[in-house]
Write a protein that holds these residues in place. Structure first.
Motif, short mmCIF file in Angstrom:
data_model
loop_
_atom_site.label_atom_id
_atom_site.label_comp_id
_atom_site.label_asym_id
_atom_site.label_seq_id
_atom_site.Cartn_x
_atom_site.Cartn_y
_atom_site.Cartn_z
N ASP A 1 33.07 -14.28 45.59
CA ASP A 1 32.63 -13.93 46.95
C ASP A 1 32.32 -12.44 47.07
O ASP A 1 31.31 -12.04 47.66
N TYR B 1 38.03 -6.74 50.90
CA TYR B 1 37.05 -7.74 51.33
C TYR B 1 37.45 -8.33 52.68
O TYR B 1 38.54 -8.86 52.85
N THR C 1 31.16 -9.38 56.13
CA THR C 1 30.86 -10.05 54.86
C THR C 1 29.50 -10.75 54.88
O THR C 1 29.07 -11.27 53.85
#
Length: 308
Positions: A104, A58, A63
């Motif tokens: 997330d 990530y 993102t």
């Protein structure tokens, strides 16, 4: 003179969706000077003939869902899954920290239209330095923590994000060998927890992927395609080499030169009668920037020859 019969066509693997991942470009971390820029990864994975990708660590890919959606769409790419790392055997004290990490990634995965979240257990020794962080075996209480909290994770991820978790047996973690994988599967609810079978890691730890698919087929929710070099594997096992340095030695090799044979694995998976992602992952950290693309092209051609 005997005439030669034409070569039999490869089996049709119509239920298998092939993809690749940042891992096959030597990407292990969100940001690392030894890794190729994310734009180059996206360009080259598309150029290699793949349609599906994973998000990788990530923060490596953008993102912001709108940015990532634009960047993948213009290259003809779609996202199959996100990846999270967890240490749920430590118990409820780590739940809040774990969920903050997971949420997330799950949100981005959902926004990209994917339906899977690959869950990798935490390492008992550091994959870069080899430092032993904790015992390599779990206590009975830690096993209960691992199974119960993984079920909780599966439930929360499904209810909040509509994703299915697939737990990834991995070298240098507590879900590694056939014995530990089966113990984990037998201890978890099949409606909440499925497996991401990584053929390379399972072989690295002595497991037989075809046997696992044939025995626990209903629990196989996702595949990672990978091979190990038997000679290098024997060497790193004999020396007790940690996984990270073993990768640097070339323990994970380009198909079809290693084990397990991927054709039989794919045929066994096709026989399950369900749609499955099969994502190529050839661990190569660190590697020179010009190494991955030719390997990716050859690997995609090889998998086509298997019918995928």
């Amino acid at each position: 003179m005997t005439s030669l019969s034409p070569q039999s066509p490869p089996p049709s693997l119509s239920r298998i969706r092939i993809g690749s991942a940042p891992d096959s470009w030597g990407v292990w971390f969100p940001d690392d000077p030894l890794q190729v820029p994310w734009q180059r990864f996206l360009d080259e994975v598309a150029d290699s003939g793949y349609e599906w990708i994973e998000l990788g660590p990530y923060g490596y890919l953008p993102t912001d869902p709108s940015v990532l959606a634009e960047e993948t769409a213009r290259r003809g790419l779609k996202v199959s899954a996100g990846t999270v790392f967890t240490g749920l055997h430590h118990g409820v004290d780590v739940w809040d920290r774990t969920w903050a990490h997971v949420s997330d990634i799950a949100a981005l995965t959902q926004a990209m239209g994917a339906s899977h979240l690959v869950v990798i257990p935490s390492f008992w020794r550091d994959d870069k330095t080899g430092e032993v962080l904790e015992p390599s075996s779990l206590t009975a209480e830690q096993w209960r923590n691992l199974t119960s909290l993984t079920e909780r994770l599966g439930r929360e991820v499904r209810e909040r994000y509509g994703l299915r978790i697939v737990v990834h047996p991995h070298a240098d973690t507590h879900i590694d060998t056939e014995e530990n994988v089966i113990r984990f599967l037998d201890g978890t609810d099949s409606s909440l927890v499925s497996l991401c079978l990584d053929t390379g890691h399972y072989a690295y730890c002595g497991g037989d992927s075809v046997k696992l698919i044939e025995t626990y087929g209903s629990r196989i929710g996702y595949l990672h395609l990978k091979q190990v070099d038997p000679a290098v594997l024997a060497e790193v096992r004999a020396e007790g080499t940690p996984f990270g340095p073993a990768v640097a030695k070339g323990v994970m090799c380009e198909p079809p030169s290693g084990v397990p044979a991927l054709g039989p694995v794919l045929e066994a998976a096709q026989g399950l009668g369900v749609d499955l992602f099969a994502i190529v992952e050839q661990d190569m950290y660190p590697c020179a920037a010009d190494v991955p693309l030719p390997i990716a092209r050859r690997t995609r051609a090889f998998l086509r020859s298997c019918g995928a």
